[in-house]
Design an enzyme around this catalytic site. Structure first.
Site, PDB file in Angstrom:
ATOM      1  CG  ASP A  99     -33.529   6.628  13.688  1.00  0.00           C
ATOM      2  OD1 ASP A  99     -33.808   7.451  12.795  1.00  0.00           O
ATOM      3  OD2 ASP A  99     -33.420   5.405  13.486  1.00  0.00           O
ATOM      4  NE  ARG A 102     -34.910  11.756  12.609  1.00  0.00           N
ATOM      5  CZ  ARG A 102     -34.556  10.720  11.845  1.00  0.00           C
ATOM      6  NH1 ARG A 102     -33.747  10.900  10.832  1.00  0.00           N
ATOM      7  NH2 ARG A 102     -35.021   9.521  12.081  1.00  0.00           N
ATOM      8  NE  ARG A 127     -44.169  50.074  20.749  1.00  0.00           N
ATOM      9  CZ  ARG A 127     -43.652  51.269  20.526  1.00  0.00           C
ATOM     10  NH1 ARG A 127     -43.049  51.940  21.503  1.00  0.00           N
ATOM     11  NH2 ARG A 127     -43.709  51.800  19.321  1.00  0.00           N
ATOM     12  CD  GLN A 138     -61.194  40.514  18.577  1.00  0.00           C
ATOM     13  OE1 GLN A 138     -61.497  40.582  17.385  1.00  0.00           O
ATOM     14  NE2 GLN A 138     -62.016  40.066  19.494  1.00  0.00           N
ATOM     15  N   GLY A 198     -41.808  44.831  16.378  1.00  0.00           N
ATOM     16  CA  GLY A 198     -41.630  45.997  15.511  1.00  0.00           C
ATOM     17  C   GLY A 198     -40.156  46.329  15.323  1.00  0.00           C
ATOM     18  CD  GLU A 222     -27.779  15.953  14.573  1.00  0.00           C
ATOM     19  OE1 GLU A 222     -27.040  16.945  14.429  1.00  0.00           O
ATOM     20  OE2 GLU A 222     -27.362  14.861  14.982  1.00  0.00           O
ATOM     21  N   GLY A 223     -29.671  16.770   9.549  1.00  0.00           N
ATOM     22  CA  GLY A 223     -30.583  16.389   8.470  1.00  0.00           C
ATOM     23  C   GLY A 223     -31.446  17.574   8.096  1.00  0.00           C
TER      24      GLY A 223
HETATM   25  C1  LIG Z   1     -23.656  25.316  12.252  1.00  0.00           C
HETATM   26  C2  LIG Z   1     -23.624  23.940  11.663  1.00  0.00           C
HETATM   27  C3  LIG Z   1     -23.274  22.854  12.452  1.00  0.00           C
HETATM   28  C4  LIG Z   1     -23.200  21.568  11.898  1.00  0.00           C
HETATM   29  N1  LIG Z   1     -22.783  20.515  12.676  1.00  0.00           N
HETATM   30  C5  LIG Z   1     -22.561  19.311  12.091  1.00  0.00           C
HETATM   31  C6  LIG Z   1     -21.956  18.229  12.818  1.00  0.00           C
HETATM   32  O1  LIG Z   1     -21.626  18.352  14.003  1.00  0.00           O
HETATM   33  N2  LIG Z   1     -21.738  17.056  12.172  1.00  0.00           N
HETATM   34  C7  LIG Z   1     -22.065  16.871  10.871  1.00  0.00           C
HETATM   35  O2  LIG Z   1     -21.838  15.787  10.336  1.00  0.00           O
HETATM   36  N3  LIG Z   1     -22.643  17.870  10.162  1.00  0.00           N
HETATM   37  C8  LIG Z   1     -22.884  19.075  10.730  1.00  0.00           C
HETATM   38  N4  LIG Z   1     -23.434  20.103   9.993  1.00  0.00           N
HETATM   39  C9  LIG Z   1     -23.749  19.854   8.585  1.00  0.00           C
HETATM   40  C10 LIG Z   1     -25.245  19.815   8.316  1.00  0.00           C
HETATM   41  O3  LIG Z   1     -25.810  18.645   8.862  1.00  0.00           O
HETATM   42  C11 LIG Z   1     -25.432  19.925   6.792  1.00  0.00           C
HETATM   43  O4  LIG Z   1     -25.036  21.233   6.408  1.00  0.00           O
HETATM   44  C12 LIG Z   1     -26.861  19.638   6.386  1.00  0.00           C
HETATM   45  O5  LIG Z   1     -27.184  18.278   6.603  1.00  0.00           O
HETATM   46  C13 LIG Z   1     -27.110  19.947   4.912  1.00  0.00           C
HETATM   47  O6  LIG Z   1     -26.128  19.359   4.111  1.00  0.00           O
HETATM   48  P1  LIG Z   1     -25.338  20.254   3.059  1.00  0.00           P
HETATM   49  O7  LIG Z   1     -24.889  21.510   3.729  1.00  0.00           O
HETATM   50  O8  LIG Z   1     -24.331  19.389   2.418  1.00  0.00           O
HETATM   51  O9  LIG Z   1     -26.461  20.685   2.018  1.00  0.00           O
HETATM   52  P2  LIG Z   1     -26.710  20.098   0.552  1.00  0.00           P
HETATM   53  O10 LIG Z   1     -26.725  18.612   0.578  1.00  0.00           O
HETATM   54  O11 LIG Z   1     -25.795  20.795  -0.377  1.00  0.00           O
HETATM   55  O12 LIG Z   1     -28.194  20.585   0.318  1.00  0.00           O
HETATM   56  C14 LIG Z   1     -28.538  21.972   0.243  1.00  0.00           C
HETATM   57  C15 LIG Z   1     -30.029  22.089   0.426  1.00  0.00           C
HETATM   58  O13 LIG Z   1     -30.682  21.432  -0.662  1.00  0.00           O
HETATM   59  C16 LIG Z   1     -31.858  20.795  -0.219  1.00  0.00           C
HETATM   60  N5  LIG Z   1     -31.764  19.353  -0.499  1.00  0.00           N
HETATM   61  C17 LIG Z   1     -30.662  18.573  -0.449  1.00  0.00           C
HETATM   62  N6  LIG Z   1     -30.951  17.307  -0.801  1.00  0.00           N
HETATM   63  C18 LIG Z   1     -32.277  17.281  -1.093  1.00  0.00           C
HETATM   64  C19 LIG Z   1     -33.186  16.270  -1.535  1.00  0.00           C
HETATM   65  N7  LIG Z   1     -32.795  15.008  -1.742  1.00  0.00           N
HETATM   66  N8  LIG Z   1     -34.475  16.611  -1.719  1.00  0.00           N
HETATM   67  C20 LIG Z   1     -34.888  17.876  -1.515  1.00  0.00           C
HETATM   68  N9  LIG Z   1     -34.085  18.875  -1.102  1.00  0.00           N
HETATM   69  C21 LIG Z   1     -32.800  18.589  -0.893  1.00  0.00           C
HETATM   70  C22 LIG Z   1     -31.970  21.071   1.289  1.00  0.00           C
HETATM   71  O14 LIG Z   1     -32.802  22.199   1.499  1.00  0.00           O
HETATM   72  C23 LIG Z   1     -30.555  21.412   1.693  1.00  0.00           C
HETATM   73  O15 LIG Z   1     -30.514  22.274   2.820  1.00  0.00           O
HETATM   74  C24 LIG Z   1     -23.538  21.380  10.536  1.00  0.00           C
HETATM   75  C25 LIG Z   1     -23.913  22.489   9.753  1.00  0.00           C
HETATM   76  C26 LIG Z   1     -23.939  23.747  10.288  1.00  0.00           C
HETATM   77  C27 LIG Z   1     -24.306  24.917   9.399  1.00  0.00           C
END
Ligand SMILES: Cc1cc2nc3c(=O)[nH]c(=O)nc-3n(C[C@H](O)[C@H](O)[C@H](O)COP(=O)(O)OP(=O)(O)OC[C@H]3O[C@@H](n4cnc5c(N)ncnc54)[C@H](O)[C@@H]3O)c2cc1C
Length: 237
Positions: A99, A102, A127, A138, A198, A222-223
């Site tokens: 919370d 985000r 440019r 526009q 471009g 972060e979700g």
């Molecule tokens: C550069 C980077 C830094 C990060 N840093 C951190 C960190 O410091 N700490 C940490 O804990 N995590 C970290 N993460 C993890 C990040 O929070 C997760 O990758 C992210 O929350 C998505 O989870 P996932 O990769 O398991 O995707 P998945 O759960 O496999 O989901 C894939 C995709 O499916 C879709 N999806 C999933 N569930 C649903 C649903 N219920 N309804 C609809 N659509 C859905 C979404 O579009 C999602 O992106 C990091 C990731 C990256 C790439």
């Protein structure tokens, strides 16, 4: 186990994972608990504990200045007092954390979008195409206006979420709206920015392409944006 927690498991994508001194790990500590949300606890793990392996993840599309790691825990022992907060309340602690954070990601989105807009305004004034600056069209002005409007909307949502946090009145739905909208705005504005640059927008002589690559993560970490929408919908239903 005795006076210790023994942790096994792994986690992909941990920001600052290879450079941190300690980690807060979300652990399944009470698997027998009937309520799913009461099975987890947060445990502080020093990064140099035996059994912790940290590997740098390479090849990211953007945010290359930040470290990202994969972390493995193999029979990692930590003393009982490393528990953070209350045992079995880890899920609630984590949700409270999100919370707050985000709103920080929303601020990242606003900053990125504003930066991309500023660079674009400068570019379309400089440019010249067929003897006139791009900015006199526009069609270009309409795009700039819409970019600026979305940035302003995202900023106001982020400010509202931050203001509520400052007053101790966190509203998960508002911080989710701020993060969702600011992330989407960053991606949308960065796309327009590259378009209005471009061909030069596509090469690294102009760093607007970096904004484009950096923006996408704001809709994922972060979700993911879908998770934010679920938080918002929960408020409505
Ligand atoms: C550069 C980077 C830094 C990060 N840093 C951190 C960190 O410091 N700490 C940490 O804990 N995590 C970290 N993460 C993890 C990040 O929070 C997760 O990758 C992210 O929350 C998505 O989870 P996932 O990769 O398991 O995707 P998945 O759960 O496999 O989901 C894939 C995709 O499916 C879709 N999806 C999933 N569930 C649903 C649903 N219920 N309804 C609809 N659509 C859905 C979404 O579009 C999602 O992106 C990091 C990731 C990256 C790439």
């Amino acid at each position: 186990d005795g006076g210790d927690w023994v942790i096994n498991g792994n986690k992909m994508f941990i920001t600052n994972g290879t450079v941190c001194d300690f980690m807060i790990v979300y652990c399944l500590t009470n698997p027998e608990e009937e309520a799913r949300h009461k099975r987890f606890s947060l445990i502080l793990v020093e990064a140099d504990r035996p059994g912790v392996t940290r590997s740098k993840i390479r090849g990211k599309m953007g945010i290359r200045a930040t470290d990202t790691a994969a972390i493995t825990f193999e029979d990692v022992r930590v003393p009982q007092e490393n528990l953070v907060g209350i045992e079995g309340r880890g899920f609630y602690h984590l949700m409270h954390f999100f919370d707050c954070t985000r709103t920080m990601v929303a601020a990242q989105g606003v900053g990125l979008a504003q930066g991309a807009l500023d660079k674009t305004v400068r570019y379309v004034r400089e440019r010249h195409v067929f003897g006139k600056p791009l900015a006199v069209n526009q069609g270009v002005q309409f795009q700039l206006a819409e970019m600026a409007t979305r940035v302003e909307l995202a900023r106001n949502l982020a400010y509202k979420a931050a203001w509520q946090a400052d007053r101790g009145q966190l509203d998960p739905a508002v911080s989710a709206m701020a993060k969702d909208y600011a992330g989407e705005t960053a991606v949308w504005v960065a796309d327009k920015a590259v378009q209005l640059h471009g061909g030069y927008g596509y090469i690294d002589e102009y760093d607007v392409q970096r904004f484009y690559r950096d923006a996408k993560i704001l809709e994922i970490y972060e979700g993911a944006k879908e998770a934010e929408k679920l938080t918002i919908a929960r408020r409505l239903l």
